[in-house]
Design a protein around this motif. Structure first.
Motif, PDB file in Angstrom:
ATOM      1  N   GLU A   1      53.779  81.244   1.755  1.00  0.00           N
ATOM      2  CA  GLU A   1      53.879  82.191   0.650  1.00  0.00           C
ATOM      3  C   GLU A   1      54.541  81.540  -0.561  1.00  0.00           C
ATOM      4  O   GLU A   1      54.097  81.697  -1.695  1.00  0.00           O
ATOM      5  N   LEU A   2      55.621  80.803  -0.280  1.00  0.00           N
ATOM      6  CA  LEU A   2      56.364  80.171  -1.367  1.00  0.00           C
ATOM      7  C   LEU A   2      55.514  79.097  -2.045  1.00  0.00           C
ATOM      8  O   LEU A   2      55.510  78.981  -3.273  1.00  0.00           O
ATOM      9  N   ARG A   3      54.803  78.347  -1.237  1.00  0.00           N
ATOM     10  CA  ARG A   3      53.940  77.312  -1.809  1.00  0.00           C
ATOM     11  C   ARG A   3      52.893  77.941  -2.703  1.00  0.00           C
ATOM     12  O   ARG A   3      52.617  77.467  -3.806  1.00  0.00           O
ATOM     13  N   ALA A   4      52.343  79.052  -2.214  1.00  0.00           N
ATOM     14  CA  ALA A   4      51.322  79.731  -3.002  1.00  0.00           C
ATOM     15  C   ALA A   4      51.883  80.200  -4.340  1.00  0.00           C
ATOM     16  O   ALA A   4      51.180  80.248  -5.351  1.00  0.00           O
TER      17      ALA A   4
ATOM     18  N   MET B   1      58.126  89.640   1.111  1.00  0.00           N
ATOM     19  CA  MET B   1      57.598  88.565   0.273  1.00  0.00           C
ATOM     20  C   MET B   1      56.761  89.128  -0.872  1.00  0.00           C
ATOM     21  O   MET B   1      56.761  88.594  -1.986  1.00  0.00           O
ATOM     22  N   GLN B   2      56.062  90.198  -0.576  1.00  0.00           N
ATOM     23  CA  GLN B   2      55.272  90.859  -1.608  1.00  0.00           C
ATOM     24  C   GLN B   2      56.186  91.349  -2.740  1.00  0.00           C
ATOM     25  O   GLN B   2      55.879  91.190  -3.917  1.00  0.00           O
ATOM     26  N   ARG B   3      57.316  91.900  -2.356  1.00  0.00           N
ATOM     27  CA  ARG B   3      58.263  92.395  -3.361  1.00  0.00           C
ATOM     28  C   ARG B   3      58.892  91.243  -4.141  1.00  0.00           C
ATOM     29  O   ARG B   3      59.144  91.375  -5.336  1.00  0.00           O
TER      30      ARG B   3
ATOM     31  N   HIS C   1      58.600  81.048   9.895  1.00  0.00           N
ATOM     32  CA  HIS C   1      58.921  80.031   8.907  1.00  0.00           C
ATOM     33  C   HIS C   1      57.651  79.546   8.194  1.00  0.00           C
ATOM     34  O   HIS C   1      57.615  79.410   6.968  1.00  0.00           O
ATOM     35  N   THR C   2      56.624  79.327   8.978  1.00  0.00           N
ATOM     36  CA  THR C   2      55.370  78.879   8.395  1.00  0.00           C
ATOM     37  C   THR C   2      54.841  79.912   7.410  1.00  0.00           C
ATOM     38  O   THR C   2      54.402  79.576   6.302  1.00  0.00           O
TER      39      THR C   2
END
Lengths: 453, 595
Positions: A347-350, A423-425, A341-342
């Protein structure tokens, strides 16, 4: 069913031209759409096929092209299906221990259709302990079925007449629509209690919530249950994520832990091992209800929703092993969920993407509204497809009957390598998108505009 | 309270042809009035009507009172209505028992059989029950009193109540058996079940095979959501298994295999996707009772019986302990279809069970082809249930699977069902498979995979079991067949000794026995009484009525049970027949005396 429902449905549904006919009245009358079909299926058969063909599109595409590190590195990463893939090592070790490999004649023959007594006893003990019930729960209140889908179907069938409805806060786990419709012909009403001629029979609450990962406090629960009682509604409490609360501080309370239920005869709790034990393929779900009429009626359908005696034995062994569950499995599972989750939230915050997530469940509810220039569901669908084309499967808000376009559910309970690639995709797709106005609130506690109840 | 509905179908009866006819409340009343011939009848009817009226008034009153009280209660007081609720329920229950008793006495004494005049549809739980279980409306059972029914239906939907009752009517004795099973030492007075078709002869082999190491592997995808049509590895194995054991001319395609949790689920889902509510299937009868249950539980499909005729009862065949049924012919199929069409039934398909249950007969290839041609001619689906295909124990009988036929008349409408419950004696596995040439049907069925899914672990074990051809061919099947033969011969010998005619065509786990000589008069009521006598002696058999048998007096007896249990069961069986023959008239009176 007739088209009279058109007028009676809440307004937001009417704004979905392409799905309107099916997704909702599907639940009333998608038949018209198929009647020209020359196939040999019955009209309801065509509805089932439609459910399969459309609702499962992403899932099917995924199954034809699954990612595999070695064999298919360019395959699809599934961040759409809510499964916990983090603890297979623990589970496989436990499930292959000697006590699991037990075969006896009674397990191979027609069972008590409610579930073998030894299993129902274990379930009652297990729930008493892990739900912290004030008094020991009783095995006779337990009914065992092959998964929560069957349970939704069975409950809808025995509690409602065809055409009646169950109330559900949105956004919600969309597959329920299919479960309650296929056999039961029961619809889901999203917001209003009584919407012109549609009789509402009950309320479905998912706690912890899916897809919001939200938790209802005991006070909220009491309030909802009181509301249901005032309107003589059944409450179906789906607690399938109850042991997947990885933020201790949230203080999750099962409805079974409440000292006094407003209407115990109309409160029905469901749980399964699919999520909390990461075994969705095991097809094991249970109903706990004090109402013997409901228990008996659901059990009457169990001939069609039974599971193997050998699996029942294994489940009893697993649930009995409190040492393993409390000392090995749960701490490890929670730690891994938290880490995953972290990772995804960072990633989303970034990426500057706002999201909702409160520390329970396997998913993060992500706000991609700023990537939809016109803010329509068509655009949401297109974005979803772009993700899929880029080999990452997500669930879009529409499948959760979310009121406004632009929300997606990202499942994070997967192995690190797949998560990273996934997440990269996601990032690749979003970077290609034109953004609308940059909203200056990338805050993770943002409330979605669709509030439960 | 939304319960009042005028003129809704409250009951149904079995018409001559055995099909379901709905009777409305008003019709019931009219019939009831028309039959008031004697004044005694009138008295009873009036009395009953008054009691029902009283019951209704009381009920309304209590309802109003209780709901007012519940609404005005503070949350702390919630325990109290629970108590009074119980009390009210009890009173209502007693009231309705009274009404029912009066009626029962009336019908018994005066021998008239009008439907119960009903003052209030709310009392009408039995109506729902009959509507659903109309193939055996005379099944007694602890039905709910009218008043209790109201409370149930207050919680459950009407169909929920119906489902409950249907289940109770069908599985009441099974549940009694589950609670009180026979055990040599621990419970020698417990029930022995020769009613449920289970093969318990090879449990030792199966247990040993399933305990081997290769069964206990777990892979990640077994624990995850999979293809709802069935795990690909299992479908592949099933395609090859069926290709081999059904001797398919060309290899079968795994994409046309659908895996669900049991053959009842397969049949139910198939009926869902092929039929709309009210559509009908033709089915040769006597036939397995589960079809009737499945077809009305979820799919609401009507079964139209194609009656096979038995030989008239004669001294000769009693002496020879031999019996036979007519074969399924084109004439009878055509006739039944025409009659059904005249009644404006929408017949969608033909259901064939091969090897037959309960007759244990096997259709020849040419017969099967004829049936398929008939179906094609009338544009019907054919569902062939071959769940006993590997349980043909008579070496002189050859089984031909429908999948063995090279040129199916209408492949798109031919569907085959199989499972491991009977042939491998593992009914507790909950596994059934559909093989259909029609991919559209397969794909529509998948949506039901959600609701009838099989555990990945179970699918893995099945795959391991089915791919062990050496074990199946060298050990399991030969042993199973020889044990079935032996068990059959034992039962046959005992029945011959008793001079009870029976029938078995060389396959299956059962004999179809003719007890018409023990019924006087030969009615379904008497059949029910005899069945109850068996049950009172802790022996479960299936009765012909449940199999939609046209004439009373037939029972199905399972011979593939545990050897000792079958022996004890047959002793009990002898005992019942002895008593029954002694004085059937006395027996007949017993239930009346008991109440």
């Amino acid at each position: 069913m007739d088209s009279g429902y058109d007028d009676s449905l809440p307004g937001e549904c009417l704004r979905k031209p392409d799905w309107k006919q099916l997704k909702l009245y599907g639940v009333g009358d998608p038949v018209a759409m198929f009647s020209s079909d020359s196939s040999c299926l019955s009209s309801r058969g065509r509805v089932s096929k439609w459910f399969w063909d459309s609702a499962e599109e992403g899932y099917r595409t995924y199954h034809m092209d699954e990612y595999d590190e070695d064999k298919n590195p360019s395959g699809i990463i599934n961040l759409g299906t809510s499964e916990n893939k983090l603890c297979f090592d623990l589970l496989s070790r436990r499930l292959t221990q000697n006590d699991m490999l037990h075969v006896e004649p009674s397990l191979l023959q027609y069972p008590d259709w409610r579930g073998h007594l030894f299993l129902r006893e274990e379930v009652a003990k297990f729930l008493s302990f892990y739900c912290k019930s004030p008094a020991p729960l009783k095995p006779e209140n337990v009914v065992v079925l092959n998964g929560c889908a069957s349970l939704f179907s069975a409950l809808a069938t025995v509690l409602c007449e065809a055409g009646e409805a169950l109330l559900i806060p949105t956004p919600y786990y969309g597959a329920i629509t299919q479960h309650v419709y296929l056999y039961g012909n029961v619809r889901l009403a999203y917001v209003y209690l009584e919407s012109e001629g549609v009789k509402v029979k009950g309320l479905i609450l998912i706690n912890p919530q899916n897809p919001l990962g939200d938790i209802y406090s005991p006070e909220e629960l009491q309030e909802f249950l009181g509301f249901a009682m005032r309107h003589q509604l059944h409450v179906i409490m789906d607690e399938v994520y109850m042991l997947s609360v990885f933020e201790e501080s949230l203080g999750y309370r099962s409805v079974l832990s409440l000292e006094r239920l407003p209407d115990p005869q109309r409160t029905h709790v469901m749980w399964a091992t699919s999520k909390d034990f990461g075994m969705s393929g095991l097809r094991f779900g249970i109903l706990y209800t004090e109402n013997q009429h409901v228990a008996t009626a659901v059990a009457s359908l169990c001939r069609y929703h039974g599971l193997s005696g050998l699996v029942q034995h294994q489940m009893a062994q697993l649930l009995r092993d409190h040492d393993w569950i409390s000392q090995v499995y749960l701490p490890e599972n929670h730690a891994r969920l938290k880490a995953a989750h972290t990772y995804v939230s960072e990633e989303l915050r970034a990426l500057g993407i706002p999201f909702v997530s409160r520390g329970a469940g396997f998913f993060i509810w992500v706000d991609l509204r700023k990537f939809l220039p016109r803010g329509t569901f068509e655009e949401e669908g297109l974005l979803w497809r772009q993700f899929l084309d880029n080999k990452v499967l997500l669930s879009c808000g529409k499948t959760f009957e979310c009121k406004e376009p632009g929300w997606f559910r990202v499942v994070f309970s997967d192995k690190e390598n797949r998560l990273r690639l996934g997440m990269q995709r996601v990032r690749q797709v979003l970077e290609r998108q034109p953004q609308v106005v940059e909203e200056a609130s990338p805050c993770h506690t943002q409330e979605p505009s669709t509030q439960p109840i | 309270m939304e319960l009042k509905e005028e003129g809704c179908p409250i009951g149904s009866s079995l018409s001559d042809s055995g099909t379901i006819v709905a009777v409305t409340e008003d019709e019931c009343r009219l019939e009831g009035q028309g039959a008031e011939k004697s004044s005694t009848k009138k008295v009873f009817q009036t009395l009953q009507r008054k009691v029902l009226e009283l019951q209704r008034v009381l009920m309304d009153h209590f309802f109003r009172m209780t709901s007012q009280r519940v609404q005005s209660l503070s949350p702390e007081d919630q325990q109290r209505p629970q108590g009074s609720w119980k009390w009210i329920k009890r009173m209502g229950f007693l009231m309705s028992r009274m009404a029912n008793l009066i009626w029962a006495e009336a019908t018994k004494e005066l021998k008239f059989k009008e439907p119960l005049p009903r003052s209030d549809p709310r009392c009408d739980i039995k109506a729902g029950q009959q509507a659903l279980s109309s193939w055996q409306p005379d099944q007694p059972g602890p039905r709910l009193g009218g008043f209790e029914a109201v409370f149930v239906s207050h919680v459950l939907s009407r169909r929920g109540t119906g489902i409950c009752d249907l289940y109770r009517a069908n599985f009441q004795s099974y549940e009694a058996y589950q609670r009180d099973k026979y055990h040599k030492e621990k419970n020698p007075m417990g029930y022995i079940n020769l009613g449920t078709s289970e093969n318990k002869l090879c449990l030792d082999l199966i247990k040993e095979r399933l305990s081997q190491r290769d069964m206990n592997q777990i892979e990640e995808d077994l624990l995850q959501y999979s293809d709802w049509q069935g795990q690909p590895f299992l479908r592949k194995e099933l395609a090859s298994f069926l290709t081999c054991y059904c001797r398919a001319p060309t290899p079968l395609d795994p994409e046309k295999v659908v895996v669900l949790n049991g053959c009842s689920s397969v049949f139910s889902s198939l009926a869902m996707v092929l039929c709309d509510p009210g559509d009908a299937f033709l089915i040769p009868t006597p036939c397995y009772s589960g079809f009737a249950f499945s077809s009305c539980l979820y799919s609401k499909v009507e079964l139209i019986p194609v009656h096979l005729e038995s030989q008239p009862l004669s001294i000769a065949h009693v002496l020879q302990a031999d019996s036979s049924f007519s074969q399924l012919t084109m004439d009878i199929l055509e006739l039944t279809l025409t009659q059904a069409k005249m009644k404006e039934k929408k017949v969608k398909g033909l259901v064939l069970v091969n090897p037959q249950n309960p007759l244990g007969e096997v259709y020849t290839r040419s017969m099967m082809k004829e049936y398929l041609a008939f179906a094609k001619k009338h544009n019907l689906h054919v569902i062939v249930d071959e769940i006993y295909m590997l349980s043909v124990f008579d070496a002189s009988v050859t089984f031909h699977s429908v999948l063995n036929i090279k040129h199916l008349p209408d492949p798109n409408k031919t569907h085959m069902i199989w499972g491991t419950s009977k042939d491998f004696g593992i009914s507790g596995f909950r596994f059934g498979v559909l093989y259909t040439h029609n991919k559209e049907v397969a794909s529509a069925m998948r949506a039901f995979g959600y609701l009838h899914g099989v555990s990945g672990i179970t699918q893995f074990k099945l795959c391991q079991l089915l791919q062990d051809r050496e074990w199946i061919d060298q050990l399991y099947l030969p042993t199973n067949h020889s044990r079935l033969r032996k068990a059959y011969l034992y039962v046959a010998k005992r029945l011959e000794k008793l001079k009870v005619p029976f029938f078995n065509g060389g396959s299956g786990l059962y004999v179809w026995i003719d007890l018409r000589a023990y019924l006087s008069p030969c009615t379904f009521d008497q059949e029910q009484i005899l069945c109850q006598c068996f049950q009172d002696n802790k022996l479960l058999l299936s009765r012909g009525r449940a199999y939609m048998c046209k004439e009373p007096g037939w029972f199905r007896l399972i011979f593939a049970g545990d050897q000792l249990q079958v022996k004890v069961a047959l002793d009990r069986f002898c005992q019942v027949l002895k008593e029954h023959k002694k004085d059937p008239r006395l027996k007949q009176l017993e239930p009346a005396i008991a109440t």
